[in-house]
Design a protein around this motif. Structure first.
Motif, PDB file in Angstrom:
ATOM      1  N   PHE A 115       0.850  -1.191   0.000  1.00 17.28           N
ATOM      2  CA  PHE A 115       0.000   0.000   0.000  1.00 17.28           C
ATOM      3  C   PHE A 115       0.883   1.237   0.000  1.00 17.28           C
ATOM      4  CE2 PHE A 115      -2.940  -3.018   2.119  1.00 17.28           C
ATOM      5  CZ  PHE A 115      -3.997  -2.908   1.241  1.00 17.28           C
ATOM      6  N   ASN A 116       0.434   2.291  -0.689  1.00 20.26           N
ATOM      7  CA  ASN A 116       1.121   3.596  -0.691  1.00 20.26           C
ATOM      8  C   ASN A 116       2.602   3.448  -1.009  1.00 20.26           C
ATOM      9  OD1 ASN A 116      -1.349   4.665   0.256  1.00 20.26           O
ATOM     10  ND2 ASN A 116      -0.761   4.100   2.333  1.00 20.26           N
ATOM     11  N   LYS A 144       3.506   0.455   3.036  1.00 22.38           N
ATOM     12  CA  LYS A 144       3.194  -0.678   3.900  1.00 22.38           C
ATOM     13  C   LYS A 144       3.183  -1.947   3.052  1.00 22.38           C
ATOM     14  CE  LYS A 144       2.154  -2.666   7.486  1.00 22.38           C
ATOM     15  NZ  LYS A 144       2.800  -2.525   8.784  1.00 22.38           N
ATOM     16  N   ALA A 170       1.917  -5.043   2.751  1.00 20.31           N
ATOM     17  CA  ALA A 170       0.846  -5.811   3.407  1.00 20.31           C
ATOM     18  C   ALA A 170       0.958  -7.296   3.114  1.00 20.31           C
ATOM     19  CB  ALA A 170      -0.514  -5.283   2.976  1.00 20.31           C
ATOM     20  N   SER A 230      -0.787 -11.420  14.286  1.00 20.31           N
ATOM     21  CA  SER A 230      -1.054 -10.206  15.050  1.00 20.31           C
ATOM     22  C   SER A 230      -1.770  -9.170  14.188  1.00 20.31           C
ATOM     23  CB  SER A 230       0.254  -9.636  15.595  1.00 20.31           C
ATOM     24  OG  SER A 230       1.252  -9.717  14.614  1.00 20.31           O
ATOM     25  N   ASN A 231      -2.221  -8.105  14.806  1.00 21.69           N
ATOM     26  CA  ASN A 231      -2.901  -7.022  14.087  1.00 21.69           C
ATOM     27  C   ASN A 231      -1.988  -6.470  13.015  1.00 21.69           C
ATOM     28  OD1 ASN A 231      -4.107  -6.400  17.225  1.00 21.69           O
ATOM     29  ND2 ASN A 231      -5.509  -6.662  15.536  1.00 21.69           N
ATOM     30  N   GLY A 232      -2.553  -6.274  11.826  1.00 22.20           N
ATOM     31  CA  GLY A 232      -1.766  -5.711  10.742  1.00 22.20           C
ATOM     32  C   GLY A 232      -0.863  -6.703  10.048  1.00 22.20           C
ATOM     33  N   ALA A 233      -1.038  -7.999  10.346  1.00 20.57           N
ATOM     34  CA  ALA A 233      -0.184  -9.007   9.731  1.00 20.57           C
ATOM     35  C   ALA A 233      -0.496  -9.212   8.252  1.00 20.57           C
ATOM     36  CB  ALA A 233      -0.326 -10.329  10.481  1.00 20.57           C
ATOM     37  N   GLY A 234      -1.682  -8.793   7.828  1.00 17.13           N
ATOM     38  CA  GLY A 234      -2.044  -8.954   6.424  1.00 17.13           C
ATOM     39  C   GLY A 234      -3.108 -10.006   6.174  1.00 17.13           C
ATOM     40  N   LYS A 235      -3.754 -10.474   7.234  1.00 18.53           N
ATOM     41  CA  LYS A 235      -4.758 -11.536   7.074  1.00 18.53           C
ATOM     42  C   LYS A 235      -5.951 -11.073   6.247  1.00 18.53           C
ATOM     43  CE  LYS A 235      -5.279 -11.717  11.535  1.00 18.53           C
ATOM     44  NZ  LYS A 235      -4.408 -10.616  11.981  1.00 18.53           N
ATOM     45  N   SER A 236      -6.494  -9.902   6.608  1.00 19.19           N
ATOM     46  CA  SER A 236      -7.655  -9.403   5.854  1.00 19.19           C
ATOM     47  C   SER A 236      -7.265  -9.065   4.426  1.00 19.19           C
ATOM     48  CB  SER A 236      -8.234  -8.163   6.534  1.00 19.19           C
ATOM     49  OG  SER A 236      -8.697  -8.477   7.816  1.00 19.19           O
ATOM     50  N   THR A 237      -6.064  -8.517   4.275  1.00 19.43           N
ATOM     51  CA  THR A 237      -5.599  -8.204   2.923  1.00 19.43           C
ATOM     52  C   THR A 237      -5.534  -9.475   2.077  1.00 19.43           C
ATOM     53  OG1 THR A 237      -4.281  -6.442   3.905  1.00 19.43           O
ATOM     54  CG2 THR A 237      -3.785  -7.031   1.635  1.00 19.43           C
ATOM     55  N   GLU A 288     -12.628 -13.260  10.849  1.00 21.51           N
ATOM     56  CA  GLU A 288     -13.011 -12.935  12.231  1.00 21.51           C
ATOM     57  C   GLU A 288     -14.515 -12.813  12.355  1.00 21.51           C
ATOM     58  OE1 GLU A 288     -10.698 -10.169  14.515  1.00 21.51           O
ATOM     59  OE2 GLU A 288      -9.468  -9.720  12.763  1.00 21.51           O
ATOM     60  N   HIS A 304      -8.680 -14.482  15.855  1.00 24.40           N
ATOM     61  CA  HIS A 304      -7.726 -14.076  16.876  1.00 24.40           C
ATOM     62  C   HIS A 304      -7.794 -15.002  18.073  1.00 24.40           C
ATOM     63  CE1 HIS A 304      -5.751 -10.431  15.596  1.00 24.40           C
ATOM     64  NE2 HIS A 304      -6.856 -10.085  14.989  1.00 24.40           N
TER      65      HIS A 304
HETATM   66  N1  LIG Z   1      -6.531   0.215   2.047  1.00 26.38           N
HETATM   67  C1  LIG Z   1      -5.378   0.297   2.731  1.00 26.38           C
HETATM   68  N2  LIG Z   1      -4.552   1.335   2.551  1.00 26.38           N
HETATM   69  C2  LIG Z   1      -3.383   1.426   3.236  1.00 26.38           C
HETATM   70  N3  LIG Z   1      -2.960   0.517   4.101  1.00 26.38           N
HETATM   71  C3  LIG Z   1      -3.731  -0.553   4.333  1.00 26.38           C
HETATM   72  C4  LIG Z   1      -4.987  -0.709   3.671  1.00 26.38           C
HETATM   73  N4  LIG Z   1      -5.565  -1.865   4.085  1.00 26.38           N
HETATM   74  C5  LIG Z   1      -4.703  -2.385   4.980  1.00 26.38           C
HETATM   75  N5  LIG Z   1      -3.588  -1.617   5.131  1.00 26.38           N
HETATM   76  C6  LIG Z   1      -2.438  -1.901   5.988  1.00 26.38           C
HETATM   77  O1  LIG Z   1      -1.926  -3.163   5.639  1.00 26.38           O
HETATM   78  C7  LIG Z   1      -1.559  -3.901   6.792  1.00 26.38           C
HETATM   79  C8  LIG Z   1      -2.309  -5.225   6.813  1.00 26.38           C
HETATM   80  O2  LIG Z   1      -3.667  -4.993   7.124  1.00 26.38           O
HETATM   81  P1  LIG Z   1      -4.744  -6.134   7.320  1.00 26.38           P
HETATM   82  O3  LIG Z   1      -6.060  -5.485   7.458  1.00 26.38           O
HETATM   83  O4  LIG Z   1      -4.593  -7.142   6.269  1.00 26.38           O
HETATM   84  O5  LIG Z   1      -4.311  -6.756   8.715  1.00 26.38           O
HETATM   85  P2  LIG Z   1      -4.963  -7.931   9.536  1.00 26.38           P
HETATM   86  O6  LIG Z   1      -3.967  -9.020   9.632  1.00 26.38           O
HETATM   87  O7  LIG Z   1      -6.286  -8.283   8.996  1.00 26.38           O
HETATM   88  O8  LIG Z   1      -5.112  -7.224  10.959  1.00 26.38           O
HETATM   89  P3  LIG Z   1      -6.285  -7.342  12.035  1.00 26.38           P
HETATM   90  O9  LIG Z   1      -5.964  -8.532  12.862  1.00 26.38           O
HETATM   91  O10 LIG Z   1      -6.124  -6.089  12.847  1.00 26.38           O
HETATM   92  O11 LIG Z   1      -7.579  -7.416  11.332  1.00 26.38           O
HETATM   93  C9  LIG Z   1      -1.874  -3.015   7.979  1.00 26.38           C
HETATM   94  O12 LIG Z   1      -0.694  -2.412   8.397  1.00 26.38           O
HETATM   95  C10 LIG Z   1      -2.840  -1.978   7.437  1.00 26.38           C
HETATM   96  O13 LIG Z   1      -2.658  -0.759   8.096  1.00 26.38           O
END
Ligand SMILES: Nc1ncnc2c1ncn2[C@@H]1O[C@H](COP(=O)(O)OP(=O)(O)OP(=O)(O)O)[C@@H](O)[C@H]1O
Ligand SMILES: [Mg+2]
Lengths: 264, 327
Positions: free
Chosen positions: A11-12, A19, A21, A40-47, A174, A207
């Motif tokens: 991202f960006n 980041k 991701a 952990s939070n921000g690990a990239g799971k949702s991405t 989740e 989680h």
């Molecule tokens: N649209 C976006 N633009 C910029 N950065 C993003 C975007 N979506 C996610 N990120 C960044 O990418 C990284 C991964 O995010 P992601 O949502 O995949 O985490 P996650 O593992 O699902 O975390 P969580 O457990 O908190 O849900 C994070 O640092 C987040 O800030």
């Protein structure tokens, strides 16, 4: 069934907010695999989920479902193969429409939508049968607006809507996190039953480490956009929370920085 | 009095088609579409210019509907493909249509007085049935002294409007219609259920403005002219109809809501007609009256519910007090 090759997404890029991701993701799921995903939070799971569903496009890499390349298909086309339940109970249903209308929309997922009645008599019977399996009494409230349901009821309905057309892939992000413990357990149990019944190929982000250990035949751990740990079969059965935490520390040289995970 | 009320109901039923169009964009798609001010005139203009060029009125009216569909689709394309925000897409289209409508008409006002229209064509057939005499005879018994020229417009328009209402009701319950409603209700969800929300938005706005233009073409034939300014404030009139109708007649389900919207359009015309009979008010005050009406229709239901709730609580409190006194 599902095959991700060489996926990377930043991202960006080239800004101070850059980041990474997802980096160098390779993942192959066989038919009927039920994989739990922790990290952990921000690990990239949702991405990762969004890249599979098509709501995000990876910078590089390929996504194949049943041997078919789908990385160029827009989300709405891909979603005829993919069932999804979101974390937010509001996200998976249309609140101003009735339960049967919501089910009818999900029923049309893998068919062409036409100008014929969405809820026919025959379908209503079918919906009622499916709702009975949830054991929440929703089968008697077919014409109630979904906005009137509780979060747990909505999430159960979303789960049914995502699964009863037997999609090739089921993505759960989740999906019990916003519920109170007893509702969360109910949805967790339902998830196990439904995935078993239809033998669905499933990726479930959670989680709750205990949940990740109890459900499924394979577990992957993510950190900083990478898959750092991947166990399946007997090895997964023998896993405990202590072992998982220890494993993380061994790989990353630090503690898993997620107290939510430990408490869960 | 009877005659002016009759006129109000007559035009109310014609404008109700426009209100149904506004209901589709504003409520079903949750898209505040300002194209309406332009597409209403586009319908009137296409209908009028076709008729003056010898196209049979019924065909001219259908052409107007098609033209309206086109204008709405373009707004939809601006929004979905061009990623322009809904309000701005509508405003841009409305402004563009002003020039286009002037081009279609070729002059600011086009008279249809000497042309045949849908309604004029129906009159000879209608007169042969003798229904007018029957109805007038009947209401004469009830003490009405001056009779309307003809009942054909009202009765024909009721049939057309109710048909459109029933079609809309059915459409919104089809597989496509459900997806259209979900696009307005929870877009992300219906996309995850493999519906192309872009196409649905474009088609939905097309249908909405098709109805608006159809109404415009009928209003032009009813009034005997098409004017490039006849659409100014049309969106507010449409919203007024939707909001008044919903407040007065309820929104229990789709069939009920579309009926309420038609009712709202008629009530709106009646209120405006009555208001203009007050000596103090002038025709130019109509827009102000409309705005006030919408405000009342938006606020009144809230006040009523709040005071009902209040009374309910009061009753509960009294009951509790009584109980404690007894103890
Ligand atoms: N649209 C976006 N633009 C910029 N950065 C993003 C975007 N979506 C996610 N990120 C960044 O990418 C990284 C991964 O995010 P992601 O949502 O995949 O985490 P996650 O593992 O699902 O975390 P969580 O457990 O908190 O849900 C994070 O640092 C987040 O800030
Ligand atoms: Mg997440």
């Amino acid at each position: 069934m599902l095959s991700l090759k060489n996926i990377a997404l930043t991202f960006n890029e080239d800004t101070p907010d850059e980041k990474k991701a997802l980096q160098d993701i390779h993942l192959t799921l066989e038919k009927g695999d039920f994989v739990t995903v922790i990290g952990s939070n921000g690990a990239g799971k949702s991405t990762l989920m969004n890249v599979i569903s098509g709501s995000l496009k990876p910078d590089i890499g390929t996504v194949a479902i049943d041997g078919r390349q789908v990385v160029h298909l827009p989300e709405y086309k891909r979603s005829s193969y993919i069932g999804r339940v979101f974390q937010d109970p509001m996200a998976g249903t249309a609140p101003s429409m009735t339960i049967e209308e919501n089910l009818a929309m999900a029923y049309a997922r893998n068919k062409k939508r036409r100008l014929r009645a969405g809820v026919s008599k025959k379908r209503r019977e079918l919906f009622r049968e499916f709702l009975q399996t949830l054991q929440l009494g929703l089968e008697d409230r077919l014409t109630a607006k979904v906005g009137l349901l509780s979060g747990g009821e909505r999430q159960a309905l979303s789960l049914l809507m995502a699964t009863f057309t037997e999609p090739n892939i089921l993505l759960l992000d989740e999906h019990t996190a916003a519920l109170d413990p007893s509702r969360a357990e109910l949805i967790t149990n339902l998830t196990g039953e439904i995935v078993d019944k239809f033998n669905l190929t499933t990726l479930m982000v959670t989680h709750n480490m205990q949940q990740a250990l109890d459900l499924g035949n394979r577990l992957i751990m993510m950190d900083k956009g990478q898959i750092i740990f991947d166990v399946s079969g007997d090895q997964k059965q023998e896993l405990t929370i202590e072992k998982l935490l220890h494993e993380f520390q061994r790989i990353r040289g630090k503690m898993l920085d997620n107290d939510r995970a430990i408490l869960g | 009095m009877f005659i002016s009320l009759f006129g109000a109901v007559e035009s109310g039923v014609i404008y109700a088609i426009m209100a149904l169009g506004v209901y589709l964009s504003f409520r079903v798609l949750d898209f505040p579409d300002l194209t309406v001010d332009g597409s209403f005139v586009t319908g009137a203009a296409v209908g009028a210019i076709s008729i003056t060029n010898g196209v049979p009125p019924i065909l001219a009216t259908l052409l107007a509907l098609l033209a309206g569909f086109l204008t709405g689709s373009i707004t939809g394309i601006l929004n979905t493909k061009g990623k322009i925000n809904p309000l701005l897409s509508g405003i841009l289209m409305m402004i563009a249509l002003y020039s286009i409508n002037l081009r279609i008409l070729g002059r600011p006002t086009l008279s249809l007085i000497r042309e045949s229209t849908l309604f004029k064509n129906l009159e000879p057939i209608w007169d042969a049935t003798g229904i007018d005499q029957a109805i007038n005879g009947f209401i004469g018994l009830m003490g009405v002294e001056r009779f309307p020229d003809t009942w054909v417009v009202l009765i024909f328009m009721i049939i057309v409007t109710v048909l459109i209402k029933l079609l809309t009701d059915y459409f919104l319950k089809t597989e496509v219609g459900l997806a259209l409603r979900a696009t307005g209700d929870n877009e992300r969800m219906i996309r995850s259920l493999s519906a192309n929300t872009d196409t649905l938005t474009i088609a939905g706005l097309g249908i909405s403005n098709g109805l608006v233009a159809l109404s415009g073409a009928l209003v032009a034939q009813y009034g005997g002219f098409a004017d490039v300014n006849m659409g100014i404030g049309m969106i507010v009139i449409g919203l007024a109809s939707v909001i008044i109708g919903e407040a007065l007649f309820g929104t229990k389900n789709i069939a009920r809501t579309t009926l309420a919207v038609i009712g709202g359009a008629i009530v709106y015309r009646i209120v405006v007609t009555l208001a203009l009979r007050v000596d103090f008010l002038k025709t130019g005050d109509m827009k102000l009256i409309t705005a006030l009406l919408v405000i009342v229709a938006l606020i009144a239901p809230k006040i009523i519910t709040a005071s009902k709730e209040n009374r309910r609580r009061q009753r509960k409190k009294m009951a509790l007090n009584k109980k404690t006194e007894e103890v």
